[in-house]
Design a protein around this motif. Structure first.
Motif, PDB file in Angstrom:
ATOM      1  N   GLY A 279      -1.790   3.166   3.095  1.00  0.00           N
ATOM      2  CA  GLY A 279      -3.028   3.008   2.334  1.00  0.00           C
ATOM      3  C   GLY A 279      -4.032   4.095   2.663  1.00  0.00           C
ATOM      4  N   ASP A 280      -3.598   5.308   2.885  1.00  0.00           N
ATOM      5  CA  ASP A 280      -4.433   6.464   3.224  1.00  0.00           C
ATOM      6  C   ASP A 280      -5.134   6.340   4.578  1.00  0.00           C
ATOM      7  OD1 ASP A 280      -3.768   7.864   0.867  1.00  0.00           O
ATOM      8  OD2 ASP A 280      -5.281   6.746  -0.259  1.00  0.00           O
ATOM      9  N   LYS A 281      -4.720   5.367   5.413  1.00  0.00           N
ATOM     10  CA  LYS A 281      -5.273   5.230   6.763  1.00  0.00           C
ATOM     11  C   LYS A 281      -4.174   5.530   7.771  1.00  0.00           C
ATOM     12  CE  LYS A 281      -8.904   1.957   5.724  1.00  0.00           C
ATOM     13  NZ  LYS A 281      -9.465   0.643   5.962  1.00  0.00           N
TER      14      LYS A 281
ATOM     15  N   LEU B  26       0.827  -1.204   0.000  1.00  0.00           N
ATOM     16  CA  LEU B  26       0.000   0.000   0.000  1.00  0.00           C
ATOM     17  C   LEU B  26       0.863   1.256   0.000  1.00  0.00           C
ATOM     18  CD1 LEU B  26      -2.672  -1.125   2.628  1.00  0.00           C
ATOM     19  CD2 LEU B  26      -2.873  -1.159   0.127  1.00  0.00           C
ATOM     20  N   ARG B  27       0.275   2.351  -0.392  1.00  0.00           N
ATOM     21  CA  ARG B  27       0.940   3.652  -0.389  1.00  0.00           C
ATOM     22  C   ARG B  27       1.330   4.013   1.044  1.00  0.00           C
ATOM     23  NH1 ARG B  27      -0.533   9.313  -0.050  1.00  0.00           N
ATOM     24  NH2 ARG B  27       0.421  10.487  -1.750  1.00  0.00           N
ATOM     25  N   THR B  28       2.553   4.499   1.226  1.00  0.00           N
ATOM     26  CA  THR B  28       2.999   4.971   2.538  1.00  0.00           C
ATOM     27  C   THR B  28       3.275   6.462   2.437  1.00  0.00           C
ATOM     28  OG1 THR B  28       5.284   4.377   2.027  1.00  0.00           O
ATOM     29  CG2 THR B  28       3.991   2.783   3.279  1.00  0.00           C
ATOM     30  N   GLU B  29       2.906   7.169   3.485  1.00  0.00           N
ATOM     31  CA  GLU B  29       3.122   8.621   3.500  1.00  0.00           C
ATOM     32  C   GLU B  29       3.313   9.067   4.942  1.00  0.00           C
ATOM     33  OE1 GLU B  29       1.010  12.781   2.050  1.00  0.00           O
ATOM     34  OE2 GLU B  29      -0.153  10.927   1.973  1.00  0.00           O
ATOM     35  N   GLU B  30       4.216  10.013   5.118  1.00  0.00           N
ATOM     36  CA  GLU B  30       4.382  10.636   6.424  1.00  0.00           C
ATOM     37  C   GLU B  30       4.113  12.123   6.250  1.00  0.00           C
ATOM     38  OE1 GLU B  30       7.358  10.676  10.266  1.00  0.00           O
ATOM     39  OE2 GLU B  30       8.180  10.035   8.347  1.00  0.00           O
ATOM     40  N   LYS B  31       3.127  12.607   6.975  1.00  0.00           N
ATOM     41  CA  LYS B  31       2.775  14.025   6.932  1.00  0.00           C
ATOM     42  C   LYS B  31       3.409  14.714   8.133  1.00  0.00           C
ATOM     43  CE  LYS B  31      -1.564  13.460   4.472  1.00  0.00           C
ATOM     44  NZ  LYS B  31      -2.997  13.782   4.447  1.00  0.00           N
ATOM     45  N   PHE B  32       3.998  15.874   7.895  1.00  0.00           N
ATOM     46  CA  PHE B  32       4.657  16.641   8.941  1.00  0.00           C
ATOM     47  C   PHE B  32       3.863  17.900   9.245  1.00  0.00           C
ATOM     48  CE2 PHE B  32       9.001  15.102   7.120  1.00  0.00           C
ATOM     49  CZ  PHE B  32       8.760  13.839   7.581  1.00  0.00           C
ATOM     50  N   TYR B  33       3.764  18.238  10.527  1.00  0.00           N
ATOM     51  CA  TYR B  33       3.064  19.436  10.985  1.00  0.00           C
ATOM     52  C   TYR B  33       3.964  20.167  11.979  1.00  0.00           C
ATOM     53  CZ  TYR B  33      -0.836  16.643   9.251  1.00  0.00           C
ATOM     54  OH  TYR B  33      -1.659  15.864   8.471  1.00  0.00           O
ATOM     55  N   ASN B  34       3.780  21.483  12.063  1.00  0.00           N
ATOM     56  CA  ASN B  34       4.515  22.296  13.042  1.00  0.00           C
ATOM     57  C   ASN B  34       6.031  22.086  12.939  1.00  0.00           C
ATOM     58  OD1 ASN B  34       1.958  23.099  14.118  1.00  0.00           O
ATOM     59  ND2 ASN B  34       1.922  21.204  15.293  1.00  0.00           N
ATOM     60  N   VAL B  35       6.537  22.087  11.711  1.00  0.00           N
ATOM     61  CA  VAL B  35       7.966  21.852  11.486  1.00  0.00           C
ATOM     62  C   VAL B  35       8.767  23.037  12.009  1.00  0.00           C
ATOM     63  CG1 VAL B  35       9.757  21.474   9.744  1.00  0.00           C
ATOM     64  CG2 VAL B  35       7.488  20.424   9.457  1.00  0.00           C
ATOM     65  N   LYS B  36       9.785  22.729  12.809  1.00  0.00           N
ATOM     66  CA  LYS B  36      10.690  23.756  13.321  1.00  0.00           C
ATOM     67  C   LYS B  36      12.113  23.349  12.977  1.00  0.00           C
ATOM     68  CE  LYS B  36      12.411  26.216  17.278  1.00  0.00           C
ATOM     69  NZ  LYS B  36      12.681  26.184  18.695  1.00  0.00           N
ATOM     70  N   ILE B  37      12.827  24.219  12.286  1.00  0.00           N
ATOM     71  CA  ILE B  37      14.213  23.974  11.919  1.00  0.00           C
ATOM     72  C   ILE B  37      15.089  24.938  12.702  1.00  0.00           C
ATOM     73  CG2 ILE B  37      15.934  24.090  10.057  1.00  0.00           C
ATOM     74  CD1 ILE B  37      13.589  23.416   8.108  1.00  0.00           C
ATOM     75  N   THR B  38      16.086  24.392  13.371  1.00  0.00           N
ATOM     76  CA  THR B  38      17.089  25.197  14.055  1.00  0.00           C
ATOM     77  C   THR B  38      18.427  24.809  13.459  1.00  0.00           C
ATOM     78  OG1 THR B  38      15.781  25.151  16.086  1.00  0.00           O
ATOM     79  CG2 THR B  38      18.086  25.828  16.286  1.00  0.00           C
ATOM     80  N   GLN B  39      19.146  25.776  12.922  1.00  0.00           N
ATOM     81  CA  GLN B  39      20.422  25.498  12.273  1.00  0.00           C
ATOM     82  C   GLN B  39      21.479  26.435  12.825  1.00  0.00           C
ATOM     83  OE1 GLN B  39      21.372  27.491   8.861  1.00  0.00           O
ATOM     84  NE2 GLN B  39      23.409  26.661   9.166  1.00  0.00           N
ATOM     85  N   ASP B  40      22.642  25.880  13.124  1.00  0.00           N
ATOM     86  CA  ASP B  40      23.783  26.665  13.590  1.00  0.00           C
ATOM     87  C   ASP B  40      25.033  26.096  12.932  1.00  0.00           C
ATOM     88  OD1 ASP B  40      25.263  28.554  14.970  1.00  0.00           O
ATOM     89  OD2 ASP B  40      25.363  27.382  16.808  1.00  0.00           O
TER      90      ASP B  40
END
Length: 168
Positions: free
Chosen positions: A131-133, A102-116
């Motif tokens: 599979g969309d579930k 089945l289709r696999t997907e990871e959805k990301f929310y509230n992404v915070k990037i800290t770079q130094d």
């Protein structure tokens, strides 16, 4: 004297002026954002070669550490040395992605990037869908490092709640 369980009040000194000043560039942030987007696209496309190209190497820490109850159960029944971090890591995840029909997907929310300079952290809430579930969800944190001009994922650690917990 202090009562049991009550910590003395502590004052937090103000941070020196250099604390919180990161050597970050818009170009690096865009490059890190591209790694995030490529990671998501690779899952959907089941492109484990692209996925592995985003990592510093395939033996990075890549795990959802178990809680104390599961660790104890494993120590009681299977492995007295189990530390809660599965050995399969990225390779196990990549094999799962390849095998899952089945289709696999990871959805990301509230992404915070800290770079130094040459290190970065990417933190976000996620949902993992099969599979969309909804399969599971939680928080995820990546450590990243810049090598030879490219941003690479140095570690991936996440919490995991079963989809059934979302309905509660």
């Amino acid at each position: 004297m202090f009562s049991a369980g009550i910590a003395p009040a502590q004052t937090v000194p103000p941070a020196p002026s250099h604390v919180g000043r990161h050597a970050s560039t818009p170009e690096d942030i865009r490059a890190i954002e591209k790694v995030v987007a490529d990671f998501q696209a690779a899952l959907i496309a089941k492109d484990v070669k692209l996925l592995s190209s985003l990592l510093l190497h395939t033996n990075i820490l890549f795990a959802s550490p178990a809680d104390d109850a599961f660790i104890q159960k494993m120590r009681d029944t299977t492995d007295v040395h189990f530390d809660g971090v599965p050995a399969a890591g990225y390779v196990g995840f990549a094999n799962y992605i390849k095998r899952e029909p089945l289709r696999t997907e990871e959805k990301f929310y509230n992404v915070k990037i800290t770079q130094d300079r040459h290190v970065a952290w990417v933190n976000f809430d996620y949902e993992f869908l099969v599979g969309d579930k909804l399969s599971n969800y939680g928080v995820e944190a990546w450590q990243m490092v810049k090598r030879d001009g490219l941003w690479k994922i140095l570690s991936v650690v996440w919490s995991m709640h079963a989809a059934a917990e979302a309905a509660k």
